[in-house]
Design an enzyme around this catalytic site. Structure first.
Site, PDB file in Angstrom:
ATOM      1  N   HIS A  79       0.810  -1.211   0.000  1.00  0.00           N
ATOM      2  CA  HIS A  79       0.000   0.000   0.000  1.00  0.00           C
ATOM      3  C   HIS A  79       0.846   1.265   0.000  1.00  0.00           C
ATOM      4  O   HIS A  79       0.588   2.208  -0.746  1.00  0.00           O
ATOM      5  CB  HIS A  79      -0.905  -0.069   1.240  1.00  0.00           C
ATOM      6  CG  HIS A  79      -1.896   1.028   1.371  1.00  0.00           C
ATOM      7  ND1 HIS A  79      -1.687   2.128   2.174  1.00  0.00           N
ATOM      8  CD2 HIS A  79      -3.135   1.184   0.835  1.00  0.00           C
ATOM      9  CE1 HIS A  79      -2.746   2.906   2.128  1.00  0.00           C
ATOM     10  NE2 HIS A  79      -3.648   2.371   1.333  1.00  0.00           N
ATOM     11  N   VAL A  86       3.707   8.581 -16.285  1.00  0.00           N
ATOM     12  CA  VAL A  86       3.038   8.955 -15.047  1.00  0.00           C
ATOM     13  C   VAL A  86       3.948   9.855 -14.225  1.00  0.00           C
ATOM     14  O   VAL A  86       5.166   9.897 -14.417  1.00  0.00           O
ATOM     15  CB  VAL A  86       2.642   7.710 -14.217  1.00  0.00           C
ATOM     16  CG1 VAL A  86       1.605   6.886 -14.950  1.00  0.00           C
ATOM     17  CG2 VAL A  86       3.857   6.871 -13.875  1.00  0.00           C
ATOM     18  N   ASN A 104     -13.432   4.612   3.880  1.00  0.00           N
ATOM     19  CA  ASN A 104     -14.118   4.015   2.727  1.00  0.00           C
ATOM     20  C   ASN A 104     -15.415   3.328   3.122  1.00  0.00           C
ATOM     21  O   ASN A 104     -15.762   2.293   2.564  1.00  0.00           O
ATOM     22  CB  ASN A 104     -13.213   2.979   2.047  1.00  0.00           C
ATOM     23  CG  ASN A 104     -11.994   3.589   1.403  1.00  0.00           C
ATOM     24  OD1 ASN A 104     -11.899   4.800   1.262  1.00  0.00           O
ATOM     25  ND2 ASN A 104     -11.045   2.760   1.026  1.00  0.00           N
ATOM     26  N   GLY A 132      -8.603  10.645  10.775  1.00  0.00           N
ATOM     27  CA  GLY A 132      -9.185  11.664   9.898  1.00  0.00           C
ATOM     28  C   GLY A 132     -10.087  12.614  10.641  1.00  0.00           C
ATOM     29  O   GLY A 132     -10.405  13.692  10.141  1.00  0.00           O
ATOM     30  N   SER A 184      -7.514   6.237   0.408  1.00  0.00           N
ATOM     31  CA  SER A 184      -6.062   6.073   0.497  1.00  0.00           C
ATOM     32  C   SER A 184      -5.359   6.707  -0.690  1.00  0.00           C
ATOM     33  O   SER A 184      -4.227   7.197  -0.563  1.00  0.00           O
ATOM     34  CB  SER A 184      -5.691   4.584   0.529  1.00  0.00           C
ATOM     35  OG  SER A 184      -5.775   4.046   1.813  1.00  0.00           O
TER      36      SER A 184
END
Length: 823
Positions: free
Chosen positions: A226, A251, A333, A347, A408
């Site tokens: 991740h 990218v 999420n 958060g 994320s």
């Protein structure tokens, strides 16, 4: 804590990971959270009838989300239809079984079989597979990053340091090539074997006693994933060639010239969640990042919010902000799982910049968690960024490049944006960076085309060219009123924000209110003109006849062709629970209740307010009974579990702050399993609780769906349960073919029978629970004579409510290792 990532299904049809379940608190995408997401039939030889395609047969019956107690019935329906499909379309196979959000079957079959399957009794319709194109590999352009880089990348984050607090960055990935970078003075730091002139810090923070392989390293070559994706979004090198969905593409990270710090705080392998971590190690990572000189920290992880004053990670985040480090956190999420009130911790930290996720077309992602924060009842998220189909780096063991969804992925867009602003404006404070991003965001829409409320988007989709020239700073950047109450007369509430000149913004501005959601009887107002510097004051007048509901929108400051937006939110709370009587619980123990004949004044609870997709009954229109307990001082937890119901009774418990159904005790106040270290995360259980609560009164509400479902019940109440069940092996020698007996008792929240697990000589064995006598029998019918090893584990109901803030892993779980002999 868990990472907030939802991963796309791979080409082989397997979901990589579990909340992909490697995200905090769980997007209910059909392919990720259907209840039996495994292929159920072996591959068969191809048959005639055209090319094989994937079809989705939707069945007549409703899914579990709409009839939560019909699992057996749904399984029976699906088995019947699957048998008919097999007979009607030879060579077809069932690939996925959907039960939670759909009642249906995904079938691999010849293309011309759709009509035959649609004609099968029990099939409502058949849909063709639809391919979703992933086009957001150019997400820097979506937020205007190239417009502030400059043609020579002179302001592309040069010299700024972004700390990725996550599961470990692969510093060897080509997206982090050190070419063109020089190690800054005083670096590298940490484990220098894992650093480069691009990734200048590498540290790991394993928990006490970590003895598994790679636990103490900054990168796990088998499990870390991740962080590498997150780091690539934030600061991947400019114009790196990646393997895109249709071939090679170029990218770039949002701040491609920034340095990276790798702080691996997620080190614990967890079934279904990848690598996880506990709050002490996460705080240690935050502290190290601040000490190491990071300018921005990114935490794309989270867990359910608890009392903020007792959440050490939230406190560490706010302290980092006070130290001048910009903290950017994922919102979570869980919106399509539990609805409003799904913002996770950290958060929920007031000084953090909390990020929601949207598509390239500025449409909010259905999974992106929404406010308010469930316990502190504050307006979050703060901003929105791209978080759907984001192409970025992953370690070589995962294919080097991958498209992920999740807040994320939105978070590092914002972290990179903050890095760009800090390079261009080195004197800006954390609050000023936040204000610039919030006030210059653009509208984010829902599927209907309407703008979503600030509790979904915050200030909106970030737009760096405007954030680079915000004109005005506001402190705070949003107006979070929380719950407003009606009075005997008109009640007026006011919040103020200090306005300062951000460069070119001094003078008079026109002020107005744009309401996205209004409440009957609540009037929102602002002065027609404000001056910068000065104070912007927002008022809400609540009439005594005002209705319950949420009000939200934006305060708009306009001058010439410029507009700045500052979000606001409130809820007019008209609780009815306080008008009911209650029974005071003075000590833990077993209690009895009866909802029959009681009042039915409360039918819904918040926040979270919409957990229906998880099978939790949302509308409880029947009578309820209230039991109250008082929390004095600092305790670890409290809760209750329904242990029995009279025939016909259906009791659904909730736990709220006293006398107010609008103050649910967050996620633990719902009858759900929340511990990520246990199996069946988000499964229904008959227990509710509160974790690390603030002092004061709390109400246990035992509610029902209708008067017909009311009746007698019994529950166990506990407070401060920090001990696991007591386990004792009673039969150390057993005759062949007999059973092992264990005594299993718990004086706190009680034994959770779903957690009983026995492993004998490395193999699972069936267990039988005798609740009345507190005995467990382990069946060992085929064991031969001699010595054997038993490993037995069991948890209590409090364990289902524990999270990573417990400090240790599974504190309410007992593990017994013993040797026994068969004669």
């Amino acid at each position: 804590m868990r990472v907030y990532q939802f991963r796309h299904i791979r080409a082989d049809g397997q979901c990589s990971g579990g909340f992909g379940m490697n995200r905090g608190l769980l997007a209910l995408a059909v392919a990720a959270l259907a209840l039996s997401l495994v292929g159920s039939a072996a591959p068969r030889p191809p048959v005639a009838g055209g090319p094989r395609v994937e079809l989705v047969a939707l069945l007549d019956g409703k899914p579990l989300a709409e009839r939560p107690h019909a699992r057996t019935e749904i399984e029976r329906e699906q088995a019947s239809v699957a048998a008919r499909i097999s007979a009607t379309v030879p060579g077809s196979r069932i690939r996925w079984r959907y039960q939670l959000v759909l009642n249906g079957l995904a079938i691999v079959a010849p293309a011309d079989a759709a009509a035959r399957i649609a004609a099968i009794p029990g099939v409502r319709e058949v849909q063709q597979s639809v391919r979703y194109h992933r086009t957001l590999y150019q997400s820097p352009q979506v937020i205007g990053a190239p417009q502030v880089w400059g043609p020579t990348l002179a302001t592309a984050g040069n010299g700024i340091k972004i700390g990725v607090i996550d599961d470990g960055v692969d510093q060897s990935h080509p997206f982090f090539s050190p070419a063109g970078f020089t190690m800054p003075a005083g670096y590298p730091k940490g484990n220098t074997a894992y650093t480069t002139p691009k990734v200048i810090v590498a540290r790991s923070f394993p928990p006490v006693g970590a003895d598994w392989r790679y636990a103490k390293l900054p990168f796990d070559p088998k499990e870390s994933e991740h962080a590498t994706h997150v780091a690539g979004i934030a600061a991947g090198d400019h114009d790196t060639t990646a393997k895109g969905p249709a071939g090679p593409v170029q990218v770039s990270g949002i701040a491609p010239r920034a340095y990276l710090g790798n702080y691996r705080v997620l080190t614990i392998p967890t079934n279904g969640f990848g690598l996880d971590g506990n709050s002490p190690e996460i705080v240690a990572g935050i502290e190290a990042a601040v000490r190491d000189g990071m300018n921005v920290i990114n935490l794309s992880l989270g867990e359910p919010e608890i009392t903020p004053s007792r959440d050490i990670v939230v406190q560490a985040i706010d302290a980092a902000a006070a130290a001048g480090v910009v903290p950017v956190i994922a919102a979570g999420n869980d919106y399509d799982a539990v609805g409003p009130g799904s913002i996770g911790s950290p958060g929920s930290a007031p000084k953090a910049i909390t990020a929601a996720a949207a598509t390239k077309a500025d449409v909010i992602a259905p999974f992106s968690s929404g406010g308010p924060t469930p316990v502190s009842l504050a307006l979050k998220p703060d901003v929105t960024a791209p978080g759907v189909s984001i192409l970025s780096s992953v370690p070589a063991h995962d294919g080097s490049w991958a498209l992920f969804d999740g807040t994320s992925m939105a978070t590092p867009h914002v972290a990179g944006a903050a890095a760009l602003l800090l390079q261009r404006h080195p004197d800006w404070t954390v609050a000023q960076v936040k204000s610039a991003l919030v006030s210059t965001g653009g509208p984010v829409h829902g599927a209907s085309g309407r703008e979503v409320p600030p509790t979904r988007e915050g200030g909106g989709m970030i737009w760096l060219p405007s954030a680079d020239q915000p004109l005005v700073f506001a402190q705070p950047a949003s107006f979070s009123f929380g719950l407003l109450r009606r009075g005997s007369d008109l009640s007026s509430y006011f919040l103020g924000s200090d306005l300062t000149d951000a460069g070119g913004g001094a003078g008079a501005w026109q002020a107005s209110v744009r309401q996205l959601a209004s409440v009957h009887g609540a009037a929102v107002s602002v002065a027609a003109t404000v001056n910068v510097p000065g104070k912007l004051t927002l008022g809400v007048d609540v009439a005594r006849s005002a209705r319950a509901g949420e009000g939200s929108g934006f305060v708009l400051l306009t001058r010439g062709g410029e507009t700045r937006r500052f979000p606001y939110w409130f809820r007019v709370s008209v609780p009815r629970l306080g008008s009911e009587g209650h029974t005071l619980l003075r000590s833990p123990g077993l209690y009895h209740g009866n909802t029959r004949g009681r009042p039915a004044r409360v039918s819904s609870y918040r926040y979270p307010s919409a957990p229906g997709p998880l099978g939790v009954t949302q509308r409880l229109a029947g009578p309820e009974q209230v039991f109250r307990f008082l929390v004095h001082g600092r305790i670890a937890n409290a809760g209750a579990v329904v242990v029995s119901e009279a025939p016909g009774s259906r009791i659904s418990p909730r736990l709220v702050r006293a006398a107010n159904e609008d103050r649910l005790a967050g996620y633990p106040g719902l009858p759900l399993r929340l511990n990520p270290y246990q199996s069946n995360f988000f499964a229904l259980i008959p227990a509710v609780g509160v974790f690390r609560p603030a002092p004061g009164p709390y109400d246990l509400v035992f509610d029902t769906t209708s008067r017909r479902a009311a009746g007698p019940f019994a529950f166990r109440f506990w407070i401060n349960d920090t001990s696991p069940p007591a386990v004792r092996l009673l039969t150390r020698t057993v005759a062949r073919g007999n059973v092992l007996l264990l005594s299993v008792r718990d004086r706190g929240s009680g034994v959770d029978p779903s957690t009983l697990l026995a492993i004998v000589d490395g193999s699972f064995h069936r267990v039988v629970w005798d609740k009345a006598h507190a005995l467990v029998a382990v069946r060992i019918p085929t064991l031969g004579r001699g010595n054997h090893k038993l490993v037995f584990t069991v948890s209590d109901y409090q364990e289902a409510k524990n999270n990573e803030n417990a400090g240790t892993t599974l504190p309410n779980t007992r593990r017994l290792s013993a040797t026994f002999s068969v004669r």
